[in-house]
Design a protein around this motif. Sequence first.
Motif, short mmCIF file in Angstrom:
data_model
loop_
_atom_site.label_atom_id
_atom_site.label_comp_id
_atom_site.label_asym_id
_atom_site.label_seq_id
_atom_site.Cartn_x
_atom_site.Cartn_y
_atom_site.Cartn_z
N ILE A 159 -1.36 3.31 -19.23
CA ILE A 159 -0.70 4.61 -19.08
C ILE A 159 -1.37 5.44 -17.99
O ILE A 159 -2.60 5.42 -17.84
CB ILE A 159 -0.72 5.38 -20.42
CG1 ILE A 159 0.19 6.62 -20.35
CG2 ILE A 159 -2.13 5.78 -20.80
CD1 ILE A 159 0.36 7.32 -21.70
N ASP A 160 -0.58 6.11 -17.20
CA ASP A 160 -1.07 7.05 -16.18
C ASP A 160 -1.08 8.42 -16.83
O ASP A 160 -0.04 9.06 -16.96
CB ASP A 160 -0.16 7.02 -14.96
CG ASP A 160 -0.66 7.91 -13.82
OD1 ASP A 160 -1.34 8.92 -14.10
OD2 ASP A 160 -0.34 7.61 -12.66
N LEU A 161 -2.26 8.89 -17.23
CA LEU A 161 -2.33 10.13 -17.99
C LEU A 161 -1.88 11.34 -17.18
O LEU A 161 -1.23 12.24 -17.72
CB LEU A 161 -3.75 10.35 -18.50
CG LEU A 161 -4.18 9.42 -19.64
CD1 LEU A 161 -5.64 9.63 -19.99
CD2 LEU A 161 -3.31 9.63 -20.87
N ASN A 162 -2.20 11.37 -15.89
CA ASN A 162 -1.76 12.50 -15.06
C ASN A 162 -0.24 12.56 -14.97
O ASN A 162 0.37 13.63 -15.08
CB ASN A 162 -2.38 12.41 -13.67
CG ASN A 162 -3.87 12.69 -13.68
OD1 ASN A 162 -4.36 13.45 -14.51
ND2 ASN A 162 -4.60 12.08 -12.76
N ALA A 163 0.37 11.40 -14.79
CA ALA A 163 1.82 11.33 -14.72
C ALA A 163 2.45 11.72 -16.06
O ALA A 163 3.48 12.39 -16.11
CB ALA A 163 2.28 9.94 -14.31
N GLU A 164 1.78 11.32 -17.14
CA GLU A 164 2.31 11.63 -18.46
C GLU A 164 2.20 13.13 -18.76
O GLU A 164 3.10 13.72 -19.38
CB GLU A 164 1.56 10.82 -19.51
CG GLU A 164 2.38 10.46 -20.72
CD GLU A 164 3.52 9.49 -20.43
OE1 GLU A 164 4.48 9.47 -21.22
OE2 GLU A 164 3.45 8.76 -19.42
N TYR A 165 1.10 13.74 -18.33
CA TYR A 165 0.97 15.19 -18.46
C TYR A 165 2.13 15.89 -17.75
O TYR A 165 2.75 16.82 -18.28
CB TYR A 165 -0.34 15.67 -17.85
CG TYR A 165 -1.50 15.78 -18.81
CD1 TYR A 165 -1.51 16.75 -19.82
CD2 TYR A 165 -2.60 14.95 -18.70
CE1 TYR A 165 -2.57 16.86 -20.70
CE2 TYR A 165 -3.67 15.05 -19.57
CZ TYR A 165 -3.66 16.00 -20.57
OH TYR A 165 -4.71 16.11 -21.43
N ALA A 166 2.41 15.43 -16.51
CA ALA A 166 3.48 16.04 -15.73
C ALA A 166 4.83 15.86 -16.41
O ALA A 166 5.67 16.77 -16.42
CB ALA A 166 3.50 15.43 -14.33
N ALA A 167 5.05 14.68 -16.98
CA ALA A 167 6.31 14.42 -17.67
C ALA A 167 6.47 15.31 -18.89
O ALA A 167 7.56 15.82 -19.17
CB ALA A 167 6.38 12.95 -18.07
N ARG A 168 5.38 15.52 -19.61
CA ARG A 168 5.44 16.41 -20.77
C ARG A 168 5.77 17.83 -20.36
O ARG A 168 6.57 18.51 -21.00
CB ARG A 168 4.11 16.36 -21.52
CG ARG A 168 3.88 15.11 -22.34
CD ARG A 168 2.56 15.18 -23.11
NE ARG A 168 2.51 16.36 -23.96
CZ ARG A 168 1.42 16.72 -24.64
NH1 ARG A 168 0.31 16.03 -24.55
NH2 ARG A 168 1.45 17.80 -25.40
N GLU A 169 5.11 18.29 -19.29
CA GLU A 169 5.39 19.65 -18.80
C GLU A 169 6.86 19.78 -18.40
O GLU A 169 7.53 20.76 -18.74
CB GLU A 169 4.49 19.96 -17.60
CG GLU A 169 3.03 20.17 -17.94
CD GLU A 169 2.76 21.48 -18.65
OE1 GLU A 169 3.65 22.36 -18.66
OE2 GLU A 169 1.65 21.63 -19.20
N ALA A 170 7.37 18.79 -17.67
CA ALA A 170 8.75 18.83 -17.20
C ALA A 170 9.75 18.84 -18.36
O ALA A 170 10.83 19.42 -18.27
CB ALA A 170 9.02 17.64 -16.29
N ALA A 171 9.37 18.20 -19.47
CA ALA A 171 10.25 18.11 -20.63
C ALA A 171 10.07 19.30 -21.58
O ALA A 171 10.71 19.36 -22.63
CB ALA A 171 9.99 16.81 -21.39
#
Length: 213
Positions: free
Chosen positions: A58-70
């Motif tokens: 998992i790419d944690l930075n990308a996942e953080y961004a996805a959570r913010e966007a959602a």
Amino acid sequence: MKCVAFDIGETLVRDDRYWAAWADWLGVPRHTLSALVGAVVARGEDNAEAVRLLRPGIDLNAEYAAREAAGHGESLEESDLYDDVRSALSALRGLGVRVAVAGNQTSRAGALLRGLALPVDAVAVSGDWGVAKPHEDFFRRVVDLAGAEPREVLYVGDHPANDVFPARDSGLLTAHLRRGPWGHLWADAPDVRAAADWSITGLNELADIVTHA
């Protein structure tokens, strides 16, 4: 002693909702992620490894961004603070010492923490500094934030490897807090006891320490 500086997670702020939100996002039972956090803590690993065990690669930075966007990004509310935080911080300021907060947090978390208007003189996070604990440069920044000499600064935290040991090695005074998984697991370890100038069970003990130091 001229400044008391605090770690954030599991020192000032409960991590309950933080990990619950990650579990919900990943679609796993909250207990599963909580248990994995405990497992990696016991192995001396970074708690982010718990997420990687659930989602290898998992790419944690990308996942953080996805959570913010959602709309499921980081949040921090008054209820996330431990019960003794405001009283302890206020007591320390009443004694005339500088009170600072400095921890391994994102810039977003730092902004949310400042929004709670805690009775402190400064709030700083690794996301803004570009350097994180346990790196010695982080603690140099803490000393600069304190505006004092290292031995005039008390750093308070729950995590031996991130808080107590590196702060001591950087010349700061240290208080190990028996709170959260790290604080409880390692509270009575001989090396932690030897490294910490004080071992405490709550933040309201600090006013007495400052008064008699």
